[in-house]
Write a protein that holds these residues in place. Structure first.
Motif: not given
Length: 284
Positions: A227-231, A130-139
């Motif tokens: 915003x912290x965990x973008x779909x 659930x809600x992985x944190x990858x490239x789109x969540x960096x900023x």
């Protein structure tokens, strides 16, 4: 349906240090599921899902990773990384005598689950992410956690004051998720600074190439307008892992306040993962 619950602990010895980690077991049997919490949150956040899965016959374990919940909280940034957390999950499986488990989690817990699948694929029966944190969540991640790191390093009284104010509140008299929020605020400034520092400057997740090599059955749950965990990260991951299934939550809060649909999806996924034949890893 009532299920048994048991609190346990085990110890990690490395580089002259000994750290204690605490976990809770729900249910029993050989169909193991390990659930991992989000950053700075306690394992108790997964209690509702753990009870739901245990009622379906799974042996569920929720773990407080080092620096979280009721596990030890060393103030050394080198103690913290996604790779180190992945090793802790494997150590938990060894301690429990579990050859394999469906491994899953939320946010940081999802990334740690990916790390286990990349580094110890033979131990992973399936991935519930659930809600992985990858490239789109960096900023968004930098904007969220940089102020916390600065406060913990240079104004530690802010973190420690919150701890003194929230710790005396009896968790049994507040709603469940309010209690989880209080537990999340129960931090020591030195440990918070170490955790955030270690994660900021370490590997946050396996590379895209490593993710594409994962062969375990995988369910990825993404949130809209988070915003912290973008779909987009969740959808990207589901596209990278062969055969992965992507499910979009109706809102950020669906699995917290109205969990029936996603609990059912998770239960069906775990049933299928444990029914499917054991897969050989690509490394083998």
């Amino acid at each position: 349906m009532l299920v048994s619950e048991h609190i346990g602990q085990f110890f990690l010895d490395a580089d002259g240090t000994r750290d204690r980690l605490e976990y809770t077991e729900y249910g029993g049997g050989d169909s193991w599921v390990v659930l991992l919490h989000g950053q700075l949150m306690p394992r108790r956040m997964h209690q509702p899902l753990a009870r739901s899965l245990a009622a379906e016959g799974f042996h569920v374990v929720t773990l407080d990773l080092l620096g979280h919940g009721r596990s030890d909280r060393p103030a050394d940034p080198q103690a913290y990384s996604v790779a180190a957390f992945g090793s802790q999950v494997v150590a938990l499986l060894d301690h429990l005598g579990a050859a394999q488990a469906v491994v899953g989690g939320t946010s940081l817990g999802a990334n740690v689950s990916l790390e286990v699948a990349a580094t110890a694929p033979e131990r992973v029966r399936g991935l519930l992410l659930e809600m992985p944190v990858l490239d789109n969540a960096l900023e968004a991640g930098i904007l969220t956690f940089s102020p916390l790191l600065m406060a913990a390093r240079f104004a530690p009284f802010t973190i420690n004051t919150l701890r003194r104010l929230t710790r005396p509140v009896p968790r049994g008299v507040v709603p469940f998720w309010a209690g989880i929020g209080l537990d999340t605020l129960d931090q020591r400034a030195d440990a918070v600074a170490a955790v955030v520092h270690g994660l900021f400057f370490g590997r946050i997740a396996p590379s895209a190439a490593e993710r594409r090599a994962i062969t375990a059955p995988t369910l990825v749950v993404g949130h809209p307008r988070d915003p912290v965990h973008p779909a987009a990260d969740a959808a990207l991951l589901a596209g990278e892992i062969p055969g992965a299934e992507f499910v979009q939550a109706r809102s950020i809060l669906e699995w917290r306040v109205s969990p029936e649909r996603l609990d059912r999806v998770a239960g069906d996924f775990c049933q299928a993962a444990w029914r499917s034949p054991k897969r050989r890893s690509r490394r083998a």
